[in-house]
Design an enzyme around this catalytic site. Sequence first.
Site, PDB file in Angstrom:
ATOM      1  N   THR A  63     -17.280 -20.838  -8.526  1.00  0.00           N
ATOM      2  CA  THR A  63     -17.371 -21.775  -9.640  1.00  0.00           C
ATOM      3  C   THR A  63     -18.576 -21.502 -10.523  1.00  0.00           C
ATOM      4  O   THR A  63     -19.604 -20.985 -10.052  1.00  0.00           O
ATOM      5  CB  THR A  63     -17.466 -23.219  -9.102  1.00  0.00           C
ATOM      6  OG1 THR A  63     -17.745 -24.136 -10.165  1.00  0.00           O
ATOM      7  CG2 THR A  63     -18.578 -23.350  -8.067  1.00  0.00           C
ATOM      8  N   ASP A  64     -18.474 -21.884 -11.788  1.00  0.00           N
ATOM      9  CA  ASP A  64     -19.612 -21.761 -12.699  1.00  0.00           C
ATOM     10  C   ASP A  64     -20.757 -22.696 -12.328  1.00  0.00           C
ATOM     11  O   ASP A  64     -21.893 -22.515 -12.766  1.00  0.00           O
ATOM     12  CB  ASP A  64     -19.177 -22.006 -14.149  1.00  0.00           C
ATOM     13  CG  ASP A  64     -18.572 -23.380 -14.391  1.00  0.00           C
ATOM     14  OD1 ASP A  64     -18.382 -24.148 -13.425  1.00  0.00           O
ATOM     15  OD2 ASP A  64     -18.254 -23.684 -15.565  1.00  0.00           O
ATOM     16  N   GLU A  65     -20.483 -23.705 -11.491  1.00  0.00           N
ATOM     17  CA  GLU A  65     -21.514 -24.680 -11.149  1.00  0.00           C
ATOM     18  C   GLU A  65     -22.664 -24.074 -10.350  1.00  0.00           C
ATOM     19  O   GLU A  65     -23.737 -24.663 -10.265  1.00  0.00           O
ATOM     20  CB  GLU A  65     -20.904 -25.865 -10.405  1.00  0.00           C
ATOM     21  CG  GLU A  65     -19.914 -26.644 -11.259  1.00  0.00           C
ATOM     22  CD  GLU A  65     -19.488 -27.965 -10.650  1.00  0.00           C
ATOM     23  OE1 GLU A  65     -20.344 -28.641 -10.046  1.00  0.00           O
ATOM     24  OE2 GLU A  65     -18.306 -28.324 -10.778  1.00  0.00           O
ATOM     25  N   TYR A  77     -22.190 -29.889  -3.573  1.00  0.00           N
ATOM     26  CA  TYR A  77     -21.010 -29.036  -3.731  1.00  0.00           C
ATOM     27  C   TYR A  77     -21.406 -27.669  -4.259  1.00  0.00           C
ATOM     28  O   TYR A  77     -21.053 -26.631  -3.688  1.00  0.00           O
ATOM     29  CB  TYR A  77     -19.996 -29.685  -4.672  1.00  0.00           C
ATOM     30  CG  TYR A  77     -19.031 -28.691  -5.272  1.00  0.00           C
ATOM     31  CD1 TYR A  77     -18.191 -27.929  -4.453  1.00  0.00           C
ATOM     32  CD2 TYR A  77     -18.968 -28.482  -6.650  1.00  0.00           C
ATOM     33  CE1 TYR A  77     -17.316 -26.994  -4.989  1.00  0.00           C
ATOM     34  CE2 TYR A  77     -18.092 -27.555  -7.195  1.00  0.00           C
ATOM     35  CZ  TYR A  77     -17.270 -26.807  -6.368  1.00  0.00           C
ATOM     36  OH  TYR A  77     -16.416 -25.883  -6.906  1.00  0.00           O
ATOM     37  N   LYS A 136     -21.207 -23.838  -2.488  1.00  0.00           N
ATOM     38  CA  LYS A 136     -20.497 -22.693  -3.060  1.00  0.00           C
ATOM     39  C   LYS A 136     -21.455 -21.530  -3.296  1.00  0.00           C
ATOM     40  O   LYS A 136     -21.096 -20.369  -3.075  1.00  0.00           O
ATOM     41  CB  LYS A 136     -19.812 -23.098  -4.372  1.00  0.00           C
ATOM     42  CG  LYS A 136     -18.614 -24.009  -4.190  1.00  0.00           C
ATOM     43  CD  LYS A 136     -17.487 -23.372  -3.389  1.00  0.00           C
ATOM     44  CE  LYS A 136     -16.778 -22.264  -4.156  1.00  0.00           C
ATOM     45  NZ  LYS A 136     -15.622 -21.726  -3.377  1.00  0.00           N
TER      46      LYS A 136
END
Length: 342
Positions: A124-126, A149, A153
């Site tokens: 994810t870009d997060e 979260y 990741k």
Amino acid sequence: MRILVTGGAGFIGSNFIRTYLQAHPADSIINLDKLTYAGNLDNLSDLEGAVNYSFIRGDVAETETVEKALGAGVDAVVHFAAETHVDRSITNARDFVTTNVLGTFTLLEAARRKSVSRFLHVSTDEVYGSMPPGKAADEMCPLEPNSPYAASKAASDLLVRSFWQTHKFPTIITRCSNNYGPNQFPEKLIPLMVTNALEGKKLPVYGDGLNERDWIYVVDHCRALERVLHSGRPGEVYNIAAGKPHSNLEIVKRLLEILGEPEDLIEYVADRPGHDRRYALETAKISRELAWSPAVNLEQGLRDTVNWYRTHKEWVEKTKSGEYRSYYEKHYVNRREMLTRL
């Protein structure tokens, strides 16, 4: 090619399985999914009985289950299985560490021992954290996750990287922006707003609604993953995005316009802790190396998504109520051959 897809009953995973098998009917997919609240076999009911599709219920954090799924001679792994909802990670981070970190390690170790020829880790870009205005993260940007979260990741990304650096196990990482489209569980922004509006409920918007995200139609993401799986370079990271961030408030207002509903349905609520202000990705690498670009613009994607939820009210009702779980109990638990047909 024989592919193990983890988390294939979820939103992106189920769209990937369908998209991939439509393009490669001679290949086969084994879907390994724990069937948590967000895993829904109704998403793939049209594939039941297909000779190139099998399902196994199981947890990627359990070694025996993973080895069973890999035991039939898998050529590649596409790893979607993850806890993904930021709000849930704030109240209970343990499940995120177990699935996203331990689960990824378990899968990596088993796949390495089985000499799987390609391991695609969907991230994810997060993991990059919040981007300042005018800046987009490329694949070399440092990882600065700001939620449990995102941290889980980022940790899984680093494990994947280490297996390439240490063992030369052929891993690839993709980091994608926010997805939307059919079959998305209605806790995420777009399906929540659409289903609430269809039910005449208020549309809760965090803070001032000006947090920016880059929205990509899920099928565009799946086509990018297909390209990376077949042609990406081992050891590399590829960003995937539409390249045009929009504020949450802008997205909600566009949805209301499409639905023909008034903006007074919007209800501003207290912001969540650690809410990143802006995500943005630089996608020049995947465009240059793999000739990929998104095909569905935001306006068309939103209209198609709204239309899907309008015409799938039964899916929404079953998903929100948890009734879809009975589909699994009816069609799989009492048919053990479906669990072991590889």
